[in-house]
Design a protein around this motif. Sequence first.
Motif, PDB file in Angstrom:
ATOM      1  N   GLY A 192       0.685  -5.002  -3.436  1.00 55.85           N
ATOM      2  CA  GLY A 192       0.915  -5.999  -2.396  1.00 55.85           C
ATOM      3  C   GLY A 192       1.372  -5.429  -1.070  1.00 55.85           C
ATOM      4  O   GLY A 192       1.638  -6.182  -0.127  1.00 55.85           O
ATOM      5  N   HIS A 193       1.448  -4.122  -0.943  1.00 49.89           N
ATOM      6  CA  HIS A 193       1.901  -3.518   0.318  1.00 49.89           C
ATOM      7  C   HIS A 193       0.757  -3.521   1.332  1.00 49.89           C
ATOM      8  O   HIS A 193      -0.374  -3.170   1.008  1.00 49.89           O
ATOM      9  N   THR A 194       1.086  -3.908   2.534  1.00 50.35           N
ATOM     10  CA  THR A 194       0.092  -3.955   3.604  1.00 50.35           C
ATOM     11  C   THR A 194       0.399  -2.948   4.710  1.00 50.35           C
ATOM     12  O   THR A 194      -0.371  -2.804   5.653  1.00 50.35           O
ATOM     13  N   ARG A 195       1.526  -2.270   4.600  1.00 50.28           N
ATOM     14  CA  ARG A 195       1.923  -1.261   5.596  1.00 50.28           C
ATOM     15  C   ARG A 195       2.330  -0.008   4.822  1.00 50.28           C
ATOM     16  O   ARG A 195       3.429   0.075   4.285  1.00 50.28           O
ATOM     17  N   SER A 275      17.029   0.732  -0.624  1.00 48.80           N
ATOM     18  CA  SER A 275      16.783   0.906  -2.042  1.00 48.80           C
ATOM     19  C   SER A 275      15.307   1.200  -2.301  1.00 48.80           C
ATOM     20  O   SER A 275      14.422   0.548  -1.757  1.00 48.80           O
ATOM     21  N   VAL A 276      15.064   2.212  -3.145  1.00 52.93           N
ATOM     22  CA  VAL A 276      13.709   2.515  -3.623  1.00 52.93           C
ATOM     23  C   VAL A 276      13.671   2.130  -5.099  1.00 52.93           C
ATOM     24  O   VAL A 276      14.474   2.599  -5.898  1.00 52.93           O
ATOM     25  N   PRO A 277      12.816   1.176  -5.475  1.00 54.28           N
ATOM     26  CA  PRO A 277      11.684   0.610  -4.724  1.00 54.28           C
ATOM     27  C   PRO A 277      11.936  -0.785  -4.152  1.00 54.28           C
ATOM     28  O   PRO A 277      10.994  -1.404  -3.650  1.00 54.28           O
ATOM     29  N   ASP A 278      13.168  -1.318  -4.217  1.00 56.25           N
ATOM     30  CA  ASP A 278      13.383  -2.701  -3.772  1.00 56.25           C
ATOM     31  C   ASP A 278      13.062  -2.896  -2.298  1.00 56.25           C
ATOM     32  O   ASP A 278      12.428  -3.883  -1.917  1.00 56.25           O
ATOM     33  N   ASP A 279      13.510  -1.966  -1.451  1.00 55.03           N
ATOM     34  CA  ASP A 279      13.249  -2.082  -0.015  1.00 55.03           C
ATOM     35  C   ASP A 279      11.999  -1.295   0.405  1.00 55.03           C
ATOM     36  O   ASP A 279      11.236  -1.744   1.261  1.00 55.03           O
ATOM     37  N   VAL A 280      11.820  -0.137  -0.165  1.00 62.50           N
ATOM     38  CA  VAL A 280      10.709   0.749   0.202  1.00 62.50           C
ATOM     39  C   VAL A 280      10.150   1.368  -1.079  1.00 62.50           C
ATOM     40  O   VAL A 280      10.913   1.879  -1.904  1.00 62.50           O
ATOM     41  N   SER A 281       8.834   1.328  -1.239  1.00 64.39           N
ATOM     42  CA  SER A 281       8.186   2.024  -2.358  1.00 64.39           C
ATOM     43  C   SER A 281       7.754   3.413  -1.905  1.00 64.39           C
ATOM     44  O   SER A 281       7.329   3.604  -0.757  1.00 64.39           O
ATOM     45  N   VAL A 282       7.862   4.384  -2.821  1.00 70.10           N
ATOM     46  CA  VAL A 282       7.505   5.769  -2.496  1.00 70.10           C
ATOM     47  C   VAL A 282       6.594   6.316  -3.595  1.00 70.10           C
ATOM     48  O   VAL A 282       6.880   6.179  -4.784  1.00 70.10           O
ATOM     49  N   LEU A 336      -3.136   9.467 -11.729  1.00 63.00           N
ATOM     50  CA  LEU A 336      -1.993   8.765 -11.162  1.00 63.00           C
ATOM     51  C   LEU A 336      -0.964   8.522 -12.263  1.00 63.00           C
ATOM     52  O   LEU A 336      -1.278   7.912 -13.291  1.00 63.00           O
ATOM     53  N   ILE A 337       0.257   8.991 -12.057  1.00 66.26           N
ATOM     54  CA  ILE A 337       1.343   8.809 -13.012  1.00 66.26           C
ATOM     55  C   ILE A 337       2.281   7.734 -12.465  1.00 66.26           C
ATOM     56  O   ILE A 337       2.993   7.956 -11.476  1.00 66.26           O
ATOM     57  N   VAL A 338       2.250   6.551 -13.085  1.00 65.30           N
ATOM     58  CA  VAL A 338       3.023   5.417 -12.589  1.00 65.30           C
ATOM     59  C   VAL A 338       4.416   5.432 -13.220  1.00 65.30           C
ATOM     60  O   VAL A 338       4.556   5.399 -14.448  1.00 65.30           O
ATOM     61  N   ARG A 339       5.441   5.462 -12.345  1.00 67.33           N
ATOM     62  CA  ARG A 339       6.820   5.410 -12.819  1.00 67.33           C
ATOM     63  C   ARG A 339       7.533   4.267 -12.105  1.00 67.33           C
ATOM     64  O   ARG A 339       6.978   3.176 -12.011  1.00 67.33           O
ATOM     65  N   GLU A 340       8.733   4.495 -11.594  1.00 70.09           N
ATOM     66  CA  GLU A 340       9.544   3.375 -11.114  1.00 70.09           C
ATOM     67  C   GLU A 340       9.825   3.369  -9.615  1.00 70.09           C
ATOM     68  O   GLU A 340      10.564   2.524  -9.131  1.00 70.09           O
ATOM     69  N   SER A 341       9.221   4.286  -8.856  1.00 70.70           N
ATOM     70  CA  SER A 341       9.543   4.360  -7.426  1.00 70.70           C
ATOM     71  C   SER A 341       8.660   3.451  -6.577  1.00 70.70           C
ATOM     72  O   SER A 341       8.807   3.425  -5.351  1.00 70.70           O
ATOM     73  N   ALA A 342       7.750   2.726  -7.195  1.00 75.77           N
ATOM     74  CA  ALA A 342       6.884   1.813  -6.433  1.00 75.77           C
ATOM     75  C   ALA A 342       6.776   0.500  -7.197  1.00 75.77           C
ATOM     76  O   ALA A 342       6.547   0.487  -8.413  1.00 75.77           O
ATOM     77  N   ARG A 343       6.936  -0.602  -6.458  1.00 72.77           N
ATOM     78  CA  ARG A 343       6.745  -1.925  -7.053  1.00 72.77           C
ATOM     79  C   ARG A 343       6.340  -2.904  -5.954  1.00 72.77           C
ATOM     80  O   ARG A 343       6.313  -2.542  -4.777  1.00 72.77           O
ATOM     81  N   ALA A 344       6.024  -4.117  -6.333  1.00 71.39           N
ATOM     82  CA  ALA A 344       5.594  -5.130  -5.361  1.00 71.39           C
ATOM     83  C   ALA A 344       6.715  -5.392  -4.370  1.00 71.39           C
ATOM     84  O   ALA A 344       7.908  -5.388  -4.729  1.00 71.39           O
ATOM     85  N   PRO A 345       6.377  -5.611  -3.080  1.00 70.56           N
ATOM     86  CA  PRO A 345       7.416  -5.921  -2.106  1.00 70.56           C
ATOM     87  C   PRO A 345       8.106  -7.234  -2.386  1.00 70.56           C
ATOM     88  O   PRO A 345       7.501  -8.144  -2.949  1.00 70.56           O
ATOM     89  N   ARG A 346       9.374  -7.331  -2.005  1.00 74.71           N
ATOM     90  CA  ARG A 346      10.135  -8.554  -2.252  1.00 74.71           C
ATOM     91  C   ARG A 346       9.643  -9.663  -1.349  1.00 74.71           C
ATOM     92  O   ARG A 346       9.285  -9.414  -0.209  1.00 74.71           O
TER      93      ARG A 346
END
Length: 346
Positions: A192-195, A275-282, A336-346
């Motif tokens: 859902g990230h657009t930026r 907070s990563v990933p609450d505020d910013v996904s990496v 691609l190894i999916v872990r916990e540093s990226a999630r849908a934006p709030r």
Amino acid sequence: MTETDPKRRGADEPGPRAANIFDVARLAGVSHQTVSRVLNDLPNVRPTTRARVESAIAQLRYSPSPAARALVTRRSRTIGLIAPGTADLGPASIAMHFNLAAREARYGVETVSLLDIEPPGVRAIVETLLRQRVDAIVLIVDDISVLEVVRGLDLGIPFVAVAASARRGPTIVSIDQYRGARAAVRHLIELGHTRVLHVAGPARSPDAIERERGWRDELAAHRLQVIEPARGDWTPASGYDLGRTLEVAGPTAVFVANDHMSIGVLSALRERDLSVPDDVSVVGFDDLPEAGYLFPPLTTVRQDFAGLGALIMQKVLLAIEEPETATESTPLPTTLIVRESARAPR
């Protein structure tokens, strides 16, 4: 009328492809290194294995390059490896796995670290390896100018470059940095990230160039804005410095060109009370051994360094023993190894 009759095949249509060493290996059920040992009459081959290989050679009517066979007795069975003078994960892992593949093929590796990327320094290193009568030279490229210098030299022996590039060739092998980067950015967009910002690597690094190209193309494919990337030098310190100034207001994700810089970015964002990933996904790239133990565990792109080491050695053997059969290699895929540093934006 026979299969090779030009009236049936067409005068300009090529005939059947001649068998190569890898066809023999597949038919005999052995490695290409074992076939090479049989061809060169080396020891440590079981009689039953030697018989299978010789039978496959006869069945396929395989004939090694006469020029290559003429050089057998003059070989040093040593390959020169020019590696960047850094401890970065990518070049270090490639060098290690290439050494393992060379050892399996009963070749030694003479490794030199490239500290001076200016043309005189590059030429001096190549001349040192040539004086040691190496059978081939492998170059791990971390600066495109070095590749240009080596390509301009009259080596007189096979040369293989390890370099991510949009341009392919029979002497280039690589991991698909471009598609790996697109997969990382696509994952963020699907969340859902657009930026999606980018912390890029050095401007003359082939890996950095291809990862940035993948980032740009994936954003363009989804009609999303491309903001000029911040540029680091692969180190955690450069990631930290850039992370302190990234404009991360609003739903934002950051694709970082390697995991070391991601470590710095995560630290800087934490200091900014983000907070990563609450505020910013990496999302990073490389899958460092530490990546799964960071806070939070890092989503990243894994590279197949073991597969690349084997592919380099395969290219070298073909270039030495059957240079006329050289063809382009398809870049190895990433994961691609999916872990916990990226999630849908709030």
